[in-house]
Motif scaffolding. Structure first.
Motif, PDB file in Angstrom:
ATOM      1  N   HIS A  80      40.107  29.428  48.680  1.00 50.70           N
ATOM      2  CA  HIS A  80      39.479  30.541  47.967  1.00 50.70           C
ATOM      3  C   HIS A  80      40.564  31.571  47.686  1.00 50.70           C
ATOM      4  O   HIS A  80      40.728  32.559  48.406  1.00 50.70           O
ATOM      5  CB  HIS A  80      38.330  31.120  48.794  1.00 50.70           C
ATOM      6  CG  HIS A  80      37.162  30.204  48.904  1.00 50.70           C
ATOM      7  ND1 HIS A  80      36.187  30.124  47.941  1.00 50.70           N
ATOM      8  CD2 HIS A  80      36.829  29.288  49.855  1.00 50.70           C
ATOM      9  CE1 HIS A  80      35.282  29.216  48.292  1.00 50.70           C
ATOM     10  NE2 HIS A  80      35.657  28.692  49.442  1.00 50.70           N
ATOM     11  N   ASN A  81      41.281  31.333  46.611  1.00 48.79           N
ATOM     12  CA  ASN A  81      42.452  32.122  46.254  1.00 48.79           C
ATOM     13  C   ASN A  81      42.138  33.254  45.278  1.00 48.79           C
ATOM     14  O   ASN A  81      42.817  34.276  45.280  1.00 48.79           O
ATOM     15  CB  ASN A  81      43.501  31.185  45.643  1.00 48.79           C
ATOM     16  CG  ASN A  81      44.634  31.927  44.981  1.00 48.79           C
ATOM     17  OD1 ASN A  81      45.578  32.353  45.624  1.00 48.79           O
ATOM     18  ND2 ASN A  81      44.549  32.089  43.655  1.00 48.79           N
ATOM     19  N   ALA A  82      41.122  33.077  44.442  1.00 49.54           N
ATOM     20  CA  ALA A  82      40.840  34.055  43.383  1.00 49.54           C
ATOM     21  C   ALA A  82      40.584  35.442  43.959  1.00 49.54           C
ATOM     22  O   ALA A  82      39.916  35.597  44.984  1.00 49.54           O
ATOM     23  CB  ALA A  82      39.630  33.607  42.562  1.00 49.54           C
ATOM     24  N   GLY A  83      41.127  36.442  43.291  1.00 52.65           N
ATOM     25  CA  GLY A  83      40.900  37.813  43.725  1.00 52.65           C
ATOM     26  C   GLY A  83      41.336  38.799  42.673  1.00 52.65           C
ATOM     27  O   GLY A  83      42.157  38.477  41.802  1.00 52.65           O
ATOM     28  N   VAL A  84      40.787  39.998  42.729  1.00 54.37           N
ATOM     29  CA  VAL A  84      41.164  41.073  41.812  1.00 54.37           C
ATOM     30  C   VAL A  84      41.473  42.308  42.637  1.00 54.37           C
ATOM     31  O   VAL A  84      41.017  42.455  43.773  1.00 54.37           O
ATOM     32  CB  VAL A  84      40.053  41.364  40.786  1.00 54.37           C
ATOM     33  CG1 VAL A  84      39.889  40.198  39.820  1.00 54.37           C
ATOM     34  CG2 VAL A  84      38.718  41.659  41.481  1.00 54.37           C
ATOM     35  N   TYR A  85      42.259  43.204  42.049  1.00 59.05           N
ATOM     36  CA  TYR A  85      42.741  44.360  42.809  1.00 59.05           C
ATOM     37  C   TYR A  85      42.412  45.674  42.106  1.00 59.05           C
ATOM     38  O   TYR A  85      41.441  46.337  42.432  1.00 59.05           O
ATOM     39  CB  TYR A  85      44.238  44.187  43.052  1.00 59.05           C
ATOM     40  CG  TYR A  85      44.902  45.315  43.809  1.00 59.05           C
ATOM     41  CD1 TYR A  85      44.280  45.947  44.873  1.00 59.05           C
ATOM     42  CD2 TYR A  85      46.173  45.736  43.455  1.00 59.05           C
ATOM     43  CE1 TYR A  85      44.897  46.981  45.573  1.00 59.05           C
ATOM     44  CE2 TYR A  85      46.813  46.764  44.147  1.00 59.05           C
ATOM     45  CZ  TYR A  85      46.176  47.383  45.200  1.00 59.05           C
ATOM     46  OH  TYR A  85      46.789  48.400  45.876  1.00 59.05           O
ATOM     47  N   GLN A  86      43.169  46.044  41.110  1.00 60.05           N
ATOM     48  CA  GLN A  86      43.002  47.361  40.491  1.00 60.05           C
ATOM     49  C   GLN A  86      41.994  47.304  39.340  1.00 60.05           C
ATOM     50  O   GLN A  86      42.344  47.449  38.171  1.00 60.05           O
ATOM     51  CB  GLN A  86      44.356  47.877  40.030  1.00 60.05           C
ATOM     52  CG  GLN A  86      45.274  48.181  41.205  1.00 60.05           C
ATOM     53  CD  GLN A  86      46.635  48.685  40.763  1.00 60.05           C
ATOM     54  OE1 GLN A  86      47.219  48.186  39.803  1.00 60.05           O
ATOM     55  NE2 GLN A  86      47.153  49.695  41.464  1.00 60.05           N
ATOM     56  N   VAL A  95      33.975  39.444  42.759  1.00 55.59           N
ATOM     57  CA  VAL A  95      34.987  38.376  42.789  1.00 55.59           C
ATOM     58  C   VAL A  95      35.500  38.130  44.201  1.00 55.59           C
ATOM     59  O   VAL A  95      35.646  36.975  44.629  1.00 55.59           O
ATOM     60  CB  VAL A  95      36.161  38.721  41.846  1.00 55.59           C
ATOM     61  CG1 VAL A  95      37.272  37.669  41.954  1.00 55.59           C
ATOM     62  CG2 VAL A  95      35.671  38.829  40.398  1.00 55.59           C
ATOM     63  N   ASN A  96      35.797  39.202  44.925  1.00 54.48           N
ATOM     64  CA  ASN A  96      36.462  39.053  46.222  1.00 54.48           C
ATOM     65  C   ASN A  96      35.502  38.768  47.368  1.00 54.48           C
ATOM     66  O   ASN A  96      35.879  38.121  48.344  1.00 54.48           O
ATOM     67  CB  ASN A  96      37.256  40.311  46.558  1.00 54.48           C
ATOM     68  CG  ASN A  96      38.405  40.566  45.607  1.00 54.48           C
ATOM     69  OD1 ASN A  96      38.578  39.874  44.622  1.00 54.48           O
ATOM     70  ND2 ASN A  96      39.198  41.584  45.896  1.00 54.48           N
TER      71      ASN A  96
END
Length: 250
Positions: A80-86, A95-96
């Motif tokens: 489970h690599n997908a991620g968003v930040y800003q 998403v996270n």
């Protein structure tokens, strides 16, 4: 050789992990947000088996992705690599936090589950009551604590699965920025190691790793009451129940 599904593998750490795994002879299935990025992913990892597309900020698309993945056959490991930040808090949460929960619940149980957390989870808070109402005050740090809590839940409830979380470090990807100081190779090598290695140190569950070493984590992730509230809240929001009992892995 193992069959591995990696979310968010059109670029960054997911793409690098996919390339490494393919080069080692494993069967890799990619994921991208949309068809354009899906083509980009396949072009960049020509040895990959296939690519699935779904926007993980959309709960229904995430559910459909799980069904597509199941229809393609069994997996030995899921990263489970997908991620968003800003981005907006609502998107970070979807998403996270919610996407890994949904996919974990709906995809047939693999032998290994790897979740990308972050050292910033140490600053995170569960904020469970808050995200029942709205997600405007949830942070990236909170979402990465949620991911570790999910790994801890699985370790407790699914003893036949190796489920672990990891911090890849602040690495120079599109998310991390060109000036990020950590080692990019070490960032994706830990994913690959946890997904495929026969090293006895990978055959554990509910742990938190950085550069193939166990590291200190936020103790709130170990609170069973909080873990159960986390599952209840995710179920309420997504309509997806955590499967407390699934068939044992072969």
């Amino acid at each position: 050789m193992a069959r591995i599904f990696i979310t968010g593998s059109a670029d960054g750490l997911g793409l690098l992990a996919a390339k490494s795994l393919v080069n080692q002879g494993h069967n890799v299935v990619l994921h991208a947000r949309n068809p354009e990025r899906g083509k980009q992913a396949i072009d960049n990892v020509p040895g990959a088996e296939t690519v699935f597309t779904a926007d993980l900020s959309d709960i229904e698309e995430t559910k459909m992705l799980a069904h597509e993945v199941n229809n393609s056959g069994a997996f030995d490991a899921i990263i489970h690599n997908a991620g968003v930040y800003q981005v907006a808090s609502k998107t970070i949460f979807a998403v996270n936090t919610l996407a890994p929960y949904i996919l974990t619940c709906l995809i047939h149980k693999p032998k290994r589950l790897i979740y990308l957390s972050s050292s910033l989870h140490l600053q995170g808070k569960p904020n469970l009551e808050e995200f029942k109402i709205n997600t405007n005050h949830l942070s990236y740090s909170d979402s990465k604590l949620h991911v570790l809590m999910l790994a801890k839940v699985i370790a407790r409830k699914w003893p036949d699965v190796y489920a672990n979380a990891m911090d890849p470090g602040w690495v120079p990807t599109r998310m991390g920025g060109k000036g990020a100081p950590d080692d990019l190779q070490k960032g994706y090598e830990t994913q690959v190691w946890l997904a495929t290695s026969d090293d006895i140190n990978t055959k554990v569950s509910g742990r938190y790793f950085h550069h193939q070493k166990e590291r200190r984590h936020n103790p709130m992730a170990d609170d069973i009451t909080l873990q159960e509230k986390f599952l209840e809240t995710c179920k309420m929001i997504t309509g997806v129940s955590f499967p407390y009992s699934q068939g044992l892995r072969s």
